[in-house]
Design an enzyme around this catalytic site. Structure first.
Site, short mmCIF file in Angstrom:
data_model
loop_
_atom_site.label_atom_id
_atom_site.label_comp_id
_atom_site.label_asym_id
_atom_site.label_seq_id
_atom_site.Cartn_x
_atom_site.Cartn_y
_atom_site.Cartn_z
N HIS A 57 0.85 -1.20 0.00
CA HIS A 57 0.00 0.00 0.00
C HIS A 57 0.88 1.24 0.00
CE1 HIS A 57 -3.75 -2.15 1.93
NE2 HIS A 57 -3.69 -2.30 0.63
N HIS A 65 -11.65 -10.19 -5.36
CA HIS A 65 -11.36 -8.84 -4.83
C HIS A 65 -10.39 -8.21 -5.80
CE1 HIS A 65 -9.78 -5.68 -2.34
NE2 HIS A 65 -8.71 -6.34 -1.94
N GLU A 85 -8.38 -5.27 -5.79
CA GLU A 85 -7.20 -4.45 -5.54
C GLU A 85 -6.09 -4.99 -6.45
OE1 GLU A 85 -6.43 -4.08 -1.36
OE2 GLU A 85 -5.10 -2.36 -1.66
N ASP A 143 -3.15 -5.94 -6.28
CA ASP A 143 -2.28 -7.08 -5.93
C ASP A 143 -2.91 -8.41 -6.34
OD1 ASP A 143 -4.08 -6.34 -3.87
OD2 ASP A 143 -3.00 -7.55 -2.41
N HIS A 189 -11.69 -6.50 2.71
CA HIS A 189 -11.73 -5.15 3.24
C HIS A 189 -12.13 -4.09 2.22
CE1 HIS A 189 -7.68 -3.74 1.58
NE2 HIS A 189 -7.88 -4.92 1.08
N ASP A 198 -8.25 -11.83 0.92
CA ASP A 198 -7.41 -11.21 1.96
C ASP A 198 -7.72 -11.77 3.36
OD1 ASP A 198 -5.97 -9.55 0.26
OD2 ASP A 198 -7.31 -7.86 0.50
N TYR A 237 -1.47 -8.24 10.06
CA TYR A 237 -2.33 -8.07 8.89
C TYR A 237 -3.75 -7.69 9.33
CZ TYR A 237 -4.16 -9.10 4.23
OH TYR A 237 -4.75 -9.01 2.99
N HIS A 245 -2.92 -14.24 0.46
CA HIS A 245 -1.56 -13.90 0.89
C HIS A 245 -1.11 -14.91 1.95
CE1 HIS A 245 -1.74 -9.94 -1.00
NE2 HIS A 245 -2.87 -9.69 -0.36
#
Ligand code: FEO
Length: 395
Positions: free
Chosen positions: A23, A79, A81, A83, A145, A164, A192, A225
């Site tokens: 981030h 998700h 994002e 990554d 999230h 996540d 995390y 992750h």
């Protein structure tokens, strides 16, 4: 290269040993990370999530070692994002018509990121996708999230793909939780949770209870992750139930910044006083400049109370303390108590301003704190020590 985790499921992600911040520089990742992607080969073939943009070509090249891309029937994006969605452009260049299964919010986010008109199929909680001998069931998990987040449950193999959720920034070649140092994994899993998921704890608690009520048999949790929870996968679910519920241990953390050591001396004296009053409590002293900000926040997450110290500078508090206070507010800690301290030369505003900022963060203020003029001598340090003793008693 891929790693087979069950007869039908192959891990096709990227282990990123070099990643040290995430981030931007918002989150330190001392132990690296991984971007886990999973290929399911049944009568139909599905790919769950992709990888981060810098590894997009590597991701697609490795995927080609596992399967002819034209045999992929579905791409599941849990998700979006970057990554996880970062390799989509590279992948979809080769298979542009393959449907992408995601939530409606997921589609909006993919469109907003990549500006492509791919073949989107929106799914909601309870929707299923038949792969032949197994079936995928989608479970929306908004704000865990991001608004687009969903989990995917694979029947027959009893796997929860949780993106996540239940993840950790932890690089390992070993892949499974029974093959790595458990304390390292839990340190990273808690960090995390604290730094990414804590603001959404009410949603996490509700979603986990909803999933538990579904009574799904669970053999494995595959996050996006870190390690795969294979040995007793429920253990991380139980941890999340604790962490999401105003978590605290018997710990008090004393955090300070210092210009000429006076506030540091105060921090040490206050910590001694806390130990005088209650030697069962774990006391940690952390320097807001020298210690990692996300590690400090994780120690606050573990604490029942904390103290924030800063010298007064330019009628305010220090740069490092300002950043930390902003992050404390953003992480929405629950049921924490705190107070301020610090040395000053003339205006001495820092204590009051720190206290106001903590109140804004909905932290319960124990008292008005303690401040000392210039360099504290022995009697002033004794007052700080006494303050520490009383701080514990007033919790
Ligand atoms: Fe791992 Fe929210 O992306």
């Amino acid at each position: 290269m891929g790693k087979q985790i069950t007869p039908k499921v192959t891990w096709v992600g990227k282990i990123d040993w070099e990643l040290k911040s995430f981030h931007g520089d918002e989150l330190s990742t001392h132990k690296g990370s991984s971007y886990n992607s999973y290929l399911i080969k049944d009568e139909k073939t599905a790919l769950i999530d992709t990888s981060w943009i810098p590894y997009d070509k590597e991701f697609v090249a490795n995927l080609k070692q596992e399967i002819d891309l034209n045999k992929i029937d579905y791409v599941i994006m849990q998700h979006n994002e970057c990554d996880h969605s970062g390799a989509l452009v590279e992948l979809m260049r080769e298979i542009p018509d393959v449907p992408i299964y995601c939530t409606a919010k997921g589609e909006a986010i993919i469109r907003g990121h990549y500006h492509k008109d791919w073949n989107f199929v929106n799914v909601k909680t309870g929707d299923t996708l038949d792969l032949g001998t197994t079936k995928l069931t989608f479970i929306e998990a908004p704000m865990l999230h991001w608004p687009d987040t969903m989990f995917t449950y694979m029947s027959e193999e009893n796997i929860l793909f949780s993106n996540d959720g239940f993840g950790q920034h932890y690089a390992t070649e070993s892949l499974f939780n029974d093959a790595v140092d458990s304390s390292e994994v839990y340190t990273e899993a808690m960090k995390y949770y604290c730094n990414i998921l804590n603001p959404f704890s009410p949603m996490a608690l509700k979603k986990i209870k909803e999933i538990l009520a579904m009574n799904l048999p669970l053999d494995m949790i595959c996050p996006s992750h870190g390690i795969i929870w294979k040995e007793n996968p429920s253990q991380i679910v139980e941890k999340y139930l604790q962490w999401a519920d105003s978590y605290q241990e018997n710990q008090i953390t004393v955090i300070y910044d210092t210009m000429w050591q006076s506030t540091r001396l105060m921090a040490q004296a206050i910590a001694k006083g806390i130990q005088d009053a209650d030697n069962s409590v774990t006391v940690k002293i952390m320097n807001a400049v020298k210690d990692d900000k996300n590690d400090i926040l994780t120690e606050i997450f573990k604490s029942k109370a904390f103290l924030i110290g800063s010298p007064t500078i330019n009628n305010g508090y220090s740069f490092a303390i300002a950043g930390l206070l902003e992050m404390i507010k953003g992480l929405k800690f629950k049921k924490k108590k705190a107070a301020a301290f610090g040395s000053y030369g003339w205006s001495g505003d820092a204590n009051k301003l720190i206290t106001e900022k903590l109140q804004e963060a909905k932290i319960e203020i124990v008292n008005e704190g303690i401040r000392k003029l210039w360099v504290p001598d022995q009697s002033m340090l004794e007052e700080c020590r006494q303050y520490g003793r009383e701080f514990v008693k007033s919790l």
